[in-house]
Design a protein around this motif. Structure first.
Motif, PDB file in Angstrom:
ATOM      1  N   THR A 117     -11.766  44.047 -36.857  1.00  0.00           N
ATOM      2  CA  THR A 117     -11.880  42.769 -36.158  1.00  0.00           C
ATOM      3  C   THR A 117     -10.565  42.362 -35.504  1.00  0.00           C
ATOM      4  N   VAL A 118      -9.468  42.995 -35.899  1.00  0.00           N
ATOM      5  CA  VAL A 118      -8.152  42.732 -35.311  1.00  0.00           C
ATOM      6  C   VAL A 118      -7.483  44.063 -35.005  1.00  0.00           C
ATOM      7  N   ASP A 119      -6.476  44.046 -34.131  1.00  0.00           N
ATOM      8  CA  ASP A 119      -5.785  45.275 -33.750  1.00  0.00           C
ATOM      9  C   ASP A 119      -4.723  45.610 -34.791  1.00  0.00           C
ATOM     10  N   LEU A 120      -4.952  46.656 -35.563  1.00  0.00           N
ATOM     11  CA  LEU A 120      -4.032  47.076 -36.610  1.00  0.00           C
ATOM     12  C   LEU A 120      -3.193  48.288 -36.219  1.00  0.00           C
ATOM     13  N   ASP A 121      -3.383  48.826 -35.012  1.00  0.00           N
ATOM     14  CA  ASP A 121      -2.731  50.075 -34.626  1.00  0.00           C
ATOM     15  C   ASP A 121      -1.235  49.880 -34.392  1.00  0.00           C
ATOM     16  N   TRP A 122      -0.451  50.914 -34.772  1.00  0.00           N
ATOM     17  CA  TRP A 122       0.988  50.864 -34.524  1.00  0.00           C
ATOM     18  C   TRP A 122       1.551  52.277 -34.529  1.00  0.00           C
ATOM     19  N   THR A 123       2.821  52.416 -34.104  1.00  0.00           N
ATOM     20  CA  THR A 123       3.442  53.721 -33.927  1.00  0.00           C
ATOM     21  C   THR A 123       4.819  53.743 -34.580  1.00  0.00           C
ATOM     22  N   GLU A 124       5.193  54.909 -35.133  1.00  0.00           N
ATOM     23  CA  GLU A 124       6.471  55.053 -35.825  1.00  0.00           C
ATOM     24  C   GLU A 124       7.096  56.405 -35.479  1.00  0.00           C
ATOM     25  N   ALA A 125       8.416  56.417 -35.284  1.00  0.00           N
ATOM     26  CA  ALA A 125       9.175  57.653 -35.119  1.00  0.00           C
ATOM     27  C   ALA A 125       9.737  58.057 -36.474  1.00  0.00           C
ATOM     28  N   ASN A 126       9.614  59.352 -36.819  1.00  0.00           N
ATOM     29  CA  ASN A 126      10.026  59.829 -38.134  1.00  0.00           C
ATOM     30  C   ASN A 126      10.876  61.092 -38.018  1.00  0.00           C
ATOM     31  N   ALA A 127      11.765  61.272 -38.985  1.00  0.00           N
ATOM     32  CA  ALA A 127      12.547  62.502 -39.102  1.00  0.00           C
ATOM     33  C   ALA A 127      12.723  62.818 -40.582  1.00  0.00           C
ATOM     34  N   THR A 128      12.542  64.083 -40.935  1.00  0.00           N
ATOM     35  CA  THR A 128      12.715  64.528 -42.320  1.00  0.00           C
ATOM     36  C   THR A 128      13.634  65.743 -42.342  1.00  0.00           C
ATOM     37  N   LEU A 129      14.722  65.626 -43.074  1.00  0.00           N
ATOM     38  CA  LEU A 129      15.689  66.708 -43.246  1.00  0.00           C
ATOM     39  C   LEU A 129      15.505  67.289 -44.643  1.00  0.00           C
ATOM     40  N   THR A 130      15.310  68.608 -44.728  1.00  0.00           N
ATOM     41  CA  THR A 130      15.020  69.270 -45.999  1.00  0.00           C
ATOM     42  C   THR A 130      16.098  70.301 -46.313  1.00  0.00           C
ATOM     43  N   ALA A 147       2.025  46.942 -37.511  1.00  0.00           N
ATOM     44  CA  ALA A 147       1.353  46.140 -36.479  1.00  0.00           C
ATOM     45  C   ALA A 147       1.736  44.670 -36.556  1.00  0.00           C
ATOM     46  N   SER A 148       3.019  44.408 -36.880  1.00  0.00           N
ATOM     47  CA  SER A 148       3.485  43.031 -37.071  1.00  0.00           C
ATOM     48  C   SER A 148       4.329  42.523 -35.920  1.00  0.00           C
ATOM     49  N   ASP A 149       4.536  43.348 -34.869  1.00  0.00           N
ATOM     50  CA  ASP A 149       5.416  42.993 -33.756  1.00  0.00           C
ATOM     51  C   ASP A 149       6.830  42.730 -34.244  1.00  0.00           C
ATOM     52  N   ALA A 150       7.245  43.427 -35.287  1.00  0.00           N
ATOM     53  CA  ALA A 150       8.571  43.270 -35.869  1.00  0.00           C
ATOM     54  C   ALA A 150       9.139  44.655 -36.179  1.00  0.00           C
ATOM     55  N   THR A 151      10.453  44.699 -36.344  1.00  0.00           N
ATOM     56  CA  THR A 151      11.128  45.969 -36.602  1.00  0.00           C
ATOM     57  C   THR A 151      10.984  46.391 -38.060  1.00  0.00           C
ATOM     58  N   GLY A 152      10.771  47.677 -38.266  1.00  0.00           N
ATOM     59  CA  GLY A 152      10.716  48.234 -39.604  1.00  0.00           C
ATOM     60  C   GLY A 152      11.524  49.510 -39.682  1.00  0.00           C
ATOM     61  N   ASN A 153      12.353  49.638 -40.695  1.00  0.00           N
ATOM     62  CA  ASN A 153      13.135  50.844 -40.934  1.00  0.00           C
ATOM     63  C   ASN A 153      12.888  51.312 -42.362  1.00  0.00           C
ATOM     64  N   TYR A 154      12.569  52.601 -42.502  1.00  0.00           N
ATOM     65  CA  TYR A 154      12.219  53.148 -43.804  1.00  0.00           C
ATOM     66  C   TYR A 154      13.086  54.355 -44.112  1.00  0.00           C
ATOM     67  N   ALA A 155      13.491  54.498 -45.375  1.00  0.00           N
ATOM     68  CA  ALA A 155      14.249  55.668 -45.820  1.00  0.00           C
ATOM     69  C   ALA A 155      13.737  56.092 -47.184  1.00  0.00           C
TER      70      ALA A 155
END
Length: 235
Positions: A117-130, A147-155
């Protein structure tokens, strides 16, 4: 993927990713897939299936150059008002060895939730070093996290420890920094799992997850301590 904030996003990114997926598939020399049945779909420490079982499957095509395209899907259950029941991840990227010990995977992942019923789609750039196929560092960035129109950074930092030919332990800890309109919603999660490869191509995985109190404040009952059991296969 957890989508608890106010969402919006046009689908131009999805079209671009689909183009990359098609181009990668045209060069494909290797095709692989996965399938799983899990007691709880847990992503970055939070339940995506309302603590209920989920069915998952994926397919990947890769070229000799390292370029690859992947589609992965899972059943989901979010807040009732979204009516979300499925998730599709469209991934286009490159992976390869940097040296005898180091490997790198970089990709763009588009998370799609059809028929909501709402737009939940979003996109993320990822990198994994092994390192030595035993230790990994993953980072992710999005200008529209969850899908929050806000910045997210994950580690995330993780390791796997083989115990013979059929058993291994896996441990990881991650931190998600979410800069939403309501302020910072940072949280930390960690997990410890055991994997038994009891018969090719099947594995049984049991993983204990936990989060800090900040995650429970943001995501409510979907965060916190939980145990996930999954039967999975790779082919």
């Amino acid at each position: 993927m957890s989508t608890r904030f106010c969402p919006r996003r046009p689908h131009a990114v999805a079209c671009a990713l689909l183009t990359l997926l098609t181009a990668s598939a045209a060069q494909a020399h290797d095709v692989s897939g996965t399938a799983a049945l899990t007691s709880d779909y847990v992503w970055r420490g939070t339940s995506q299936s309302n603590e209920r079982p989920a069915v998952q499957a994926g397919a990947k095509v890769a070229s000799d150059s390292g370029l690859y395209a992947q589609v992965w899907a899972s059943s989901v259950e979010f807040a009732p008002q979204t009516q979300a029941s499925s998730e599709f991840d469209l991934v286009a990227g490159w992976s390869g060895a940097l040296s005898a010990a180091w490997a790198l995977d970089v990709n763009l992942t588009h998370y799609r939730y059809p028929d909501t019923t709402v737009d939940l789609d979003w996109t993320e750039a990822n990198a994994t070093l092994t390192l030595q196929d035993r230790y990994w560092l993953q980072i992710g960035h999005s200008n529209d996290a969850l899908a929050s129109d806000a910045t997210g950074n994950y580690a995330q930092l993780g390791t796997r420890l083989p115990l013979g030919d059929t058993f291994r332990l896996e441990a990881a800890a991650g931190h998600y920094r979410l800069d939403t309109a309501n302020g910072d919603n940072d949280y930390t999660h960690w997990q410890l799992g055991a994997v038994w490869a009891f018969a090719v191509p099947f594995e049984l995985r049991v993983t204990a997850h936990d989060t800090d109190g900040d995650a429970q404040r943001v995501f409510g009952p979907w965060a916190g301590a939980r145990v996930e059991a999954a039967l999975q296969a790779a082919f």
